[in-house]
Design an enzyme around this catalytic site. Sequence first.
Site, PDB file in Angstrom:
ATOM      1  N   ASP A  79       0.833  -1.199   0.000  1.00  0.00           N
ATOM      2  CA  ASP A  79       0.000   0.000   0.000  1.00  0.00           C
ATOM      3  C   ASP A  79       0.868   1.248   0.000  1.00  0.00           C
ATOM      4  OD1 ASP A  79      -2.015   1.815   0.167  1.00  0.00           O
ATOM      5  OD2 ASP A  79      -2.665   1.281   2.184  1.00  0.00           O
TER       6      ASP A  79
ATOM      7  N   ASP B 288      -1.427   4.904  -6.276  1.00  0.00           N
ATOM      8  CA  ASP B 288      -1.747   4.169  -5.060  1.00  0.00           C
ATOM      9  C   ASP B 288      -1.907   2.681  -5.342  1.00  0.00           C
ATOM     10  OD1 ASP B 288      -2.567   3.301  -2.618  1.00  0.00           O
ATOM     11  OD2 ASP B 288      -4.377   4.507  -2.516  1.00  0.00           O
TER      12      ASP B 288
END
Length: 414
Positions: free
Chosen positions: A83, A290
Amino acid sequence: MIMAYPIFFHVSFVCVPLFIVLIGFSTIEVVNGGFSVKLMRKNSSNATHILDIVQSPIHSNRINYVIEMSFGTPPTKYYGIIDTGSDLTWTQCVPCPYCFPQQYPIFDPQNSSTYTSVYCQEDECNQLDENYKRCSGQNQCGYAYYYADNSITEGLLALDTITLDSSTGGVIPLQYMIFGCGHHNEGSFYDKTMGIVGLGRGPLSLISQIGSSFGGRKFSHCLVPYYVDFLIPSIMSFGSGSEVVGDGVVSTPLIKKESQPFYYVTLQGISVGDTYLSFDSSSKGNIIIDSGTTFTILPRKFHKQLVDEVKKQVPMEPIMDDPQIGNRLCYRRQTNFEEPIITAHFEGADIHLTPIQTFYQAKDGVFCLGFKSTVNDVGFYGNHAQSDYLIGFDLERDVVSFKAADCTKYLSLI
């Protein structure tokens, strides 16, 4: 599903910074063909040690990607969602009265000889924002993170050894790494998932903790398409040797925004075939790259322009009579189509995306456009669009680089 960031870092940009004391490296020992990095719980020298490339396998988990590494001593296998939109690395821990199901044994701190508690008066804990810090009855430092998809993790901040792989086939134990030992974890997690690995640019992230001793804060990944079996890995690399170089590489500047750990870049527009759609690029850093967000998310007005143009160029009728699909742009097809090519025009870098990177299989025979809308002005460039690109993040030079690749063949980035 957006797994990218705690709710206090939401795109509404009501942001509360998380700071943590950085851990410095002190000594390196050869271990099993790799090397052991011994860390000190205080700032140490900035000496850089480049003996090997730190790298570990990553796998497709259908809606996200997980890195394979280990926690504790002796090492316990761990699969964590990569992440780039958050900082905290955490794993489910015993006791775990509120845990999501996982295939592998839950990490038990009592079985690790190197597990170290963090107490409320210590620097690591004091750097957590008061809104998210918890102190237990035993004065242990607790945390609570809430993610935008309603996932949560609550537990104790701790230190332990995290073991990664190396380019020579050895292992690299990283001692005294800060992580979250989660005792209350909920969300839409697959059973091969055991937590999250925070790779954002904040000081608490894995890359910030290890970067200075491996040639700088930089890393790269090559994400295989979603349809690739979990057992077929690619590689994530850290530090020197992780740079994306060679023919076909394009790069775009990373835009810093104060107290925010995201990887902001500037999107100038998107082309569908030869039709160019201009994005509002008057403000730098209008989209976030992301790896924890599945689909690419765009402001509502621009998203509608994109959908309308794709409809014009796809030579099929979209599905209009399936209540499970709702207002998504989806098609029924028996064979793969190769058009249209969608190009993301970042500042200085054009990224050409085929339908493999722009359409996903919603159910048998149904494929939908992998772009969604938001009421916010800043978008997210999700991991689905990042597949089959070798992508490098260089926080020393503040650039992110892209190189088209068949990621199923990237078992080593040397």
